[in-house]
Design a protein around this motif. Structure first.
Motif: not given
Lengths: 574, 574
Positions: B28, B217, B354, B412-415, B417-418, B437
């Motif tokens: 997360e 990414t 970040p 993170s969640i986005t990473k 998923r990628a 999570l």
């Protein structure tokens, strides 16, 4: 090199007036643009935008506006305000300026004029709007004589249509003012930047070029908006019958057009979601920028009546702003729209705006967690092009204009320095570049520029109500409250003017968790009672006792907890 | 594919225990890494790091630590804690865990062991340090049997030496745990990642790979640390006799080595400035990583005795942290070092961490304004390489390990998923990737993975004193205080238990500027007096009156000012 002023007989030095350029905003911090041009009894202003607060030390500050003191003091000189383009950091503080100086004549494009009229038709500003002196400045043909100044517009490109540069003729020479710009040979709704006019001015002889330096540290040339042409069609096509959301900056009408165009081609209708996007779509449609039929646009409140595969949502919040439509959607808190499990959410905004990365990631994470397929710059090409010239473009402009002097605007101190270094590398001596801070000025006299007097400015904070100033003391207090809370000591004072030592009360929030800290609370009360007794016996006045006691309590708590809450001692006379 | 467990006779399903992996942290949000491996009565833990607060809604929170509740409840099972590398988000919460469970056996490299010993020799932790159970885990040969687990280390590369991956054998199969990593064939102080061991494990058969997905990414392969070899020599050479500062992450010993090496070659001595840098240089020298003579190192307090052209300052604060040595220098507030007008300041840290961009720019602007020549990634190549694998490397690892299942960590969640999508693209079905999570678990039984029960966790906030928990109520209150201040209403209550309506006092900070708002203050007092009289007449109990009055005052002030300060009504019995 022929200068405008050389056509007139020159006055003797002592009599002659200098042209003065004051950067009242728009340097140091990119935003809050406002430049003053002053010659004798005449002033013209270029841009009047809002700034954005430092997220780390301006809690509760919504926006900053320029300090208008100098303009108010010289109100009798002001002949007009010129706006380069419709971004908030260039036009957003016009209502605030009009509140002080309601008679200012405003020269701007049709689009900017429309924005201002919408703003000035809202609530408290309505009265002001009735008296609004707006003059259309056409990006191609607009020319105005104002006192000793003659201002001509020429077309530039940016991430909003109708962006202009200004050629400002003064008795001391010709200045070009080119704020945020790019060169786009194939723009989507706009026409290409008027390079031939710039070249013509360059040949005529330019005394000083003020221009956008934000992109100076990126190599190459900025791509055309039309390079994104196919992106949306491909992405929408690939989506099949899935729900589609696209988020972009709400002022980017060209991007909106491309998104709508793709939606129409794929047989979908458009829902504009979020106040800023809705307003912009309204204005742009009124001006003919979005020539789609009325029934192409579906109201947000009615979106659930449609098959979601028949719609494209153009949704506000590409920077992850927590109150935005997209952010509410990501949290499942949207009042009208329900996110479907396999929705496509496309981020078509600046991938790297300062300070926004954490907010954007938060929204992307939440959307991903809800099952959406999030498409963003790192995993998909051609989702965004910048509106700002980069190094190669800036070098091109510099050579075209071939000015005697340069003032970088619209960038930070670091960017201005990089600009100076890049220009120096292509042969322009460093003393021909003036890096101006907020309030700095440059004087031009007899074809020579020198640093002028500094105009004192202070930060002007605006709260959620963007029309009322927040006192800096309030902002400072919030900062202190924020970090380690507040510790209020209420001390009743008897009618005989004696503090009631056994009735002292402590009220604290954001400092310690009181239920877990009874021991500290009791010890503190004892300490306060003892110190108060001592201080009071010295027959000092109450203001002195209050100050001393606050100091002593602060030291005591720091020693006990290593924390420094805000201490307030308050006497209550019974 | 041969699995470890296939060598033993299999128990009947009902009797057989599952292997359970719980990601208690490190998913997360990138940081706060802690993974639990549980098999029957045995638990081993990998990493125990701190997290960083959300800058927007955790005022006054210094760090976050994992929620140890599950570990405390299962303390009897814990056989050992393994640390992959010395970054704070992997090892920083070990002291906090030891405060709860002082008997945990810690397995880590020499470098990490040294870090922990330094931490545990400090103030409040000294007692704990005496009981510290540290076991050296050699990155090349380290192997430990603990209950049903057998853990073997293998070497990986990252931005700190002695980074390890772990091969964790369990009765259910072999797991590889590879947290933050890169492949560096030519590292500067370290040895290259042990690719052959990974390949060997891959051939043997890996049940599950847990690995870092942060760089997923970014395209390509991460460059070697040694590609920066010449950068510092060139930059220092070009500096002539000017003052030089270099800032980098204080844990990057290899970078430090390169900077020192360049300094030595150019005949300069080194000043380590800032607590974190000084500590790291000390530890690294003790372990032989920085083999420069004693007289090469100059104490910060003595730097003014030297010709500034003879020194290189290695200075803490590459992310613009406001208390750091570099930030203080930029503000002219450094106690020992004076910035010279033409100093060179080199930023050799992650250019894009970040949330740090605004802080970094602030420091760069301040340095530039003081005349320094600031060198950073946008204008100078080869100032930094990442410590994280990117897409090409992650694909390489995936193919090498060829695991049956995958758990992305450290992103993170986005990473995550990628990561799933990239693996899917190279042929790994999505149901073989478990995006976990915080608190999620995966069970492995009979060579098959299924999502397990969720372990409830809550955020644990730590204030400036990193060893004491901040109550979430305190953090919530700070958030509210922060945005629009506090409005305290103190109401004296007579001995007859009657509120003294004419003695009500208002104490407010961070809400309005009182001196400019006498009218509002008077109206508010009147309103409060009236409402209080009314509420009191109803013979309600004091808690009820307090709550109702707070509500009513809140509504009143929102109506009058559109603001919502924190309202506190407090009765003081005289």
């Amino acid at each position: 090199m022929q200068f405008y002023n050389t056509k007139k007989p020159q006055k003797a030095y002592a009599e002659r007036t200098a042209l003065r350029i004051i950067t009242l905003g728009g340097t140091e911090k990119v935003t809050k643009n406002l430049t003053v041009y002053e010659y004798g009894e005449d002033i013209i202003i270029v841009d009047c935008g809002i700034g954005f607060p430092d997220i780390f030390d301006m809690p509760g500050v919504d926006v900053l506006i320029p300090d208008f003191t100098y303009l108010i003091e010289n109100r009798h000189k002001i002949k007009g305000l010129f706006i380069t383009h419709g971004h908030e950091d260039h036009v957003g503080a016009v209502p605030n300026l009009l509140l002080e100086l309601p008679d200012i004549q405003v020269y701007a494009s049709k689009l900017v004029g429309e924005f201002l009229k919408v703003k000035l038709n809202d609530g408290a500003l309505k009265e002001l709007g009735k008296n609004f002196h707006y003059h259309l400045m056409d990006p191609t043909t607009g020319t105005v004589d104002l006192g000793k100044f003659k201002v001509s517009a020429f077309r530039m490109n940016h991430s909003i249509p109708e962006t202009m540069g200004f050629a400002i003729r003064s008795p001391e020479g010709l200045i070009l003012h080119i704020s945020d710009y790019k060169f786009d040979a194939t723009p989507v709704l706009d026409k290409p930047a008027d390079v031939s006019s710039i070249e013509r001015y360059g040949k005529e002889g330019v005394l000083c070029l003020l221009s956008d330096c934000l992109g100076i540290t990126s190599e190459g040339h900025t791509k055309s908006e039309s390079t994104l042409n196919d992106t949306f069609i491909k992405l929408f096509d690939r989506a099949g019958k899935k729900q589609i959301f696209v988020t972009t900056m709400s002022s980017n009408i060209s991007r909106m057009y491309q998104i709508m165009n793709a939606a129409q081609k794929l047989g979908r209708k458009l829902v504009a979601s979020g106040r800023s996007v809705e307003q912009m779509v309204d204005v742009a449609r009124r001006l003919g920028y979005l020539p789609f039929p009325d029934d192409f646009f579906i109201k947000e409140q009615e979106c659930q009546k449609y098959d979601q595969g028949e719609l494209v949502y153009l949704i506000a919040g590409c920077y992850g702003q927590s109150g935005s439509s997209l952010s509410r959607l990501s949290r499942g808190e949207h009042e009208s729209i329900t996110l479907e499990k396999d929705a496509i959410v496309i981020f078509s905004g600046d991938p790297n705006p300062p300070g926004a990365d954490i907010m954007v990631e938060k929204v992307m994470d939440a959307l991903t967690l809800k099952g959406a397929n999030v498409i963003y710059g790192e995993i998909q090409e051609n989702l965004h092009v910048s509106g700002h010239a980069v190094k190669g473009d800036i070098e091109k402009l510099t050579k075209m204009v071939n000015a005697k002097y340069f003032i970088p605007i619209g960038g930070s101190i670091t960017k201005m320095r990089a600009y100076t270094n890049v220009l120096n590398f292509i042969g322009i001596a460093k003393d021909r570049v003036f890096e101006c801070l907020e309030g700095d000025s440059v004087n031009f006299l007899f074809n020579k520029a020198t640093k002028g007097d500094h105009v004192q400015t202070k930060p002007i904070y605006m709260g959620s109500n963007k029309l009322e100033e927040l006192n800096p003391v309030v902002v400072r207090d919030r900062n202190q409250l924020c970090s380690e809370g507040v510790f209020v000591v209420a001390i009743p004072v008897s009618r005989k003017n004696q503090p009631m030592l056994d009735r002292v009360e402590i009220i604290t929030r954001g400092f310690i968790y009181v239920k877990d800290s009874q021991d500290l609370m009791n010890k503190s009360k004892k300490f306060i009672g003892k110190r108060l007794g001592k201080l009071n016996s010295g027959k000092q006045n109450i203001t002195n006792i209050k100050k001393k006691l606050e100091n002593e309590i602060g030291n005591y708590l720091r020693k006990e907890t290593s924390m420094q809450p805000m201490i307030i001692v308050h006497f209550i006379t019974i």
